[in-house]
Every structure is written in C-alpha cells, then in structure tokens.
Design a protein around this motif. Structure first.
Motif: not given
Lengths: 116, 116, 116, 116
Positions: D59-85
């Motif tokens: 997160v900017g210059t910080l690093i925070v713990k996350t969970e697999k489910s959240k990371a996957v969700e965020e990446l799926k959203e990113k993939v979708e956004t990029l595919e639309v674009r």
C-alpha cells in the motif's frame, strides 16, 4: 566534388542500416547482461542462506512466502534463460560485425579504383 | 563581421567540450548526492531500531530476513562508497572549473589584442 | 509585412516566458496532486486496519516492522505536506494567470492603436 | 509537379490525424495488454496457494497482511477492469481502421480521375 555512384550510395545506405542494427543489438546485450549479473548476484546471496530461511517473493504488488529451494530453482531458471538470450545476441552481433567488415571493404574497393 | 582566427576557433571548441563535461559531472554529482542522502536517512532510521528488530532486505524480487547489525553494516559500507565517489566527482569538478577559467582568460586575451 | 516595434517584441518575449513557467507549474501541480491522491488512498486503507495489524514499511531497500499508529501518523504528515505544496503551486498558478491576462491585454492595446 | 487540390489536401491531413490516433491507440492497447498479462499471471500464482497462505500487499511504501481470498478478489477485479478497457480500445481501433480504409479509398478515387 564528384557525385557518388548509385551502387556505392546503395552500399552506404546498407552500411548505415547495419550500424543502426548493431547499436540496437549492443543496447539489448547490455540490458540482458545487467539483468544476468543481478540474477547471478541474487542467486549467490540466496544460496548462502540456511535451508529453512524465511524468504518471500513479490508477485506483482503482492508478497508471498516461498522456500529457499523454490527461490533457488526459479533464479537458476532465470539465469539460464538470460544466458541463452545473451549468447543469441552475441552470435547476432558477431555476424553483423562480419557483414559490416565485408561491406566496408566492398565500399573501399568500389571507391579506390576510380581514383587510380 | 570579422572571421574568427583558427586558434581561437579551436579554443572555443575546447571550451564547449569542457562545458559539456562539466554539465555531465554536475548531473552525476547530483545523482550520487541524492543516493547518499537516502542511504544516510535509511541508516539513521535503522540505527534507532532495537537490536532484535525484525528487518527484511530485498534481493532482486525476493525478500529475505536479515539482522539489524548486518543491515547497519551494509548501509555504512554503502554510505562510505558513495562518499568516496562524491569526493572524486567534486575533485574532477574543481579541476575542470580551473581549466575552464584558464581557457576563458586565454580566449579573452587572444581576442582583445586584435582590437588594440 | 510591418515590423514589430521593440516594445511589443519585448512584451511577446515576456509572454512566452510566462507561458513556459505556467506549463511547468501545471506539470508540478499534476505530480503533487497524483502523490497526494496516492497518500490519501493509502491513509484510508491503513486506517481501516485493526489497531494491532501487522504493518511493515520500506526504508530504501530494507523493510522494517512498524505499528498502525506510526504508519497513520506518517501518512497524515505526508498528506499535509503535499496539501501545503499543492496550495502554494495553485497560488503561483493563479498569480501567473493574472499576469498573463494583463500582459495579453497590454500587447493587444499596443498593436490596435497603430491600425487605427 | 501538379499542385494538390484543397479537398485532397484536407483529406490527407485527416488521414495523417487518423494515423496518429491509431498509433496512440496501439500503444495504449500494448500497455493495457501487458498489465493484463501480469495481473492474470499473478492471479494464477496466488490461486495455487493454500487458503491459509501468508500474503502481504503493498500500500504505497507500506506492506500490510492480507488473506488469499481478498488478494484473489482484488486481482479478479483488476483483470476484469483491464479486460473491459482492452475491449474498448480494440473497438476504437477497429472503427479507426475502417475510417482509415474509407478515407484512403476516397483519396485514391479523388486523385485517379484527374489522370484519366
């Protein structure tokens, strides 16, 4: 000033094209060489760690835990890939240098006789 | 308009070359100075941490655990290396500035007498 | 074609200088605005975390543990600093735009009368 | 040499403008395609991890713990956004290519009859 014969003009254009290709190749080689040096340095540093060392790897903007054995394996693959690419670039550079030498000789012999 | 004598032309070309070298040196100095400031700031921040602080370091795209003592040692080496480089660049800059001053004086005295 | 009077020429040169300054200012403003948006987004994301969340921060190529409270404090300071800088740049932009408007009016009134 | 009629000149100017737009579009498409490939590769790698894997996010210059489910969700959203674009850019590219084809045909038919 004498005008340059069309044949020589065409050879000079080819020479310039070769020189541009060579410049591009040298730049690519330097980039791959730099990446290779970094990968080798990283491999060396990772191999020195104990087998149960805590190692993370970056996956895009995420950071995940990995193991020393996996990290070493991936770095070795990277080093190998970069070495193959570097060798290919060096072969291309060598061939291009030979073509340049031949063409330069051709141009010189095409210019000299007219002065004889 | 009077034409410039060949000697003066050659000195003016030398002057331009010195100015370009100086510009390059100043850019390199700024880059090293920036890196040095960052390394010093990092060292200061790491030294404030407790001796058993959890510290990681990046090795290419990998992240490995390290210790405060090692991190401090590596940063001190980095600071030292950058200071040596900065000093060398400053000496080069000083010498080049002296050459520039001398050459400018030479050019002025070469131009003035012709007007006398 | 009529030649441009020296006074108008000098005003046109000033106008061009103002336009270049304005372009530079707008670029700096965009850069600071971008950094500010990123810092605000990071702050928002960090503030949502539980108070005992595991947070690390990057210090050059090192990564050290920090606490939520410290991370939030540092991000708030960063946001504040960037907002102060952005406001200063916006004031400069506004002043420069006023100068540009005045000078444009001056140039137009200096050109028109000669056509009358 | 015959002068180019104003209508054809205007069409040639339009052609050049289309070509510049197309070049820009192709560059944007390549950039989005690259980001999409990286996001997909990261998603694939994260999905292979066990559900309780230790994952951090920057997160900017910080690093925070996350969970697999959240990371996957965020990446799926990113993939979708990029595919639309990417799809939007491809539609724009197709339309622009059609306009280019039509305009080229128009220019050719405007030039040919004058030679008949």
């Amino acid at each position: 000033m004498q005008s340059i014969p069309p044949q020589v003009q065409s050879m000079l254009a080819q020479l310039e094209s070769y020189q541009q290709q060579l410049q591009l190749l040298v730049q690519q080689k330097q980039k791959v060489q730099l990446e290779l040096n970094e990968a080798k340095k990283a491999l060396e540093e990772i191999e020195k760690l104990p087998d149960d060392a805590v190692i993370y790897k970056t996956v895009g903007t995420l950071i995940v835990k990995t193991e020393k054995s996996k990290a070493v394996e991936e770095l070795k693959e990277k080093v190998e890939t970069l070495e193959v690419r570097l060798n290919a670039l060096e072969r291309q550079e060598k061939k291009l240098n030979e073509k340049l030498k031949e063409l330069t000789a051709k141009i010189q012999s095409a210019i000299r006789p007219t002065a004889g």
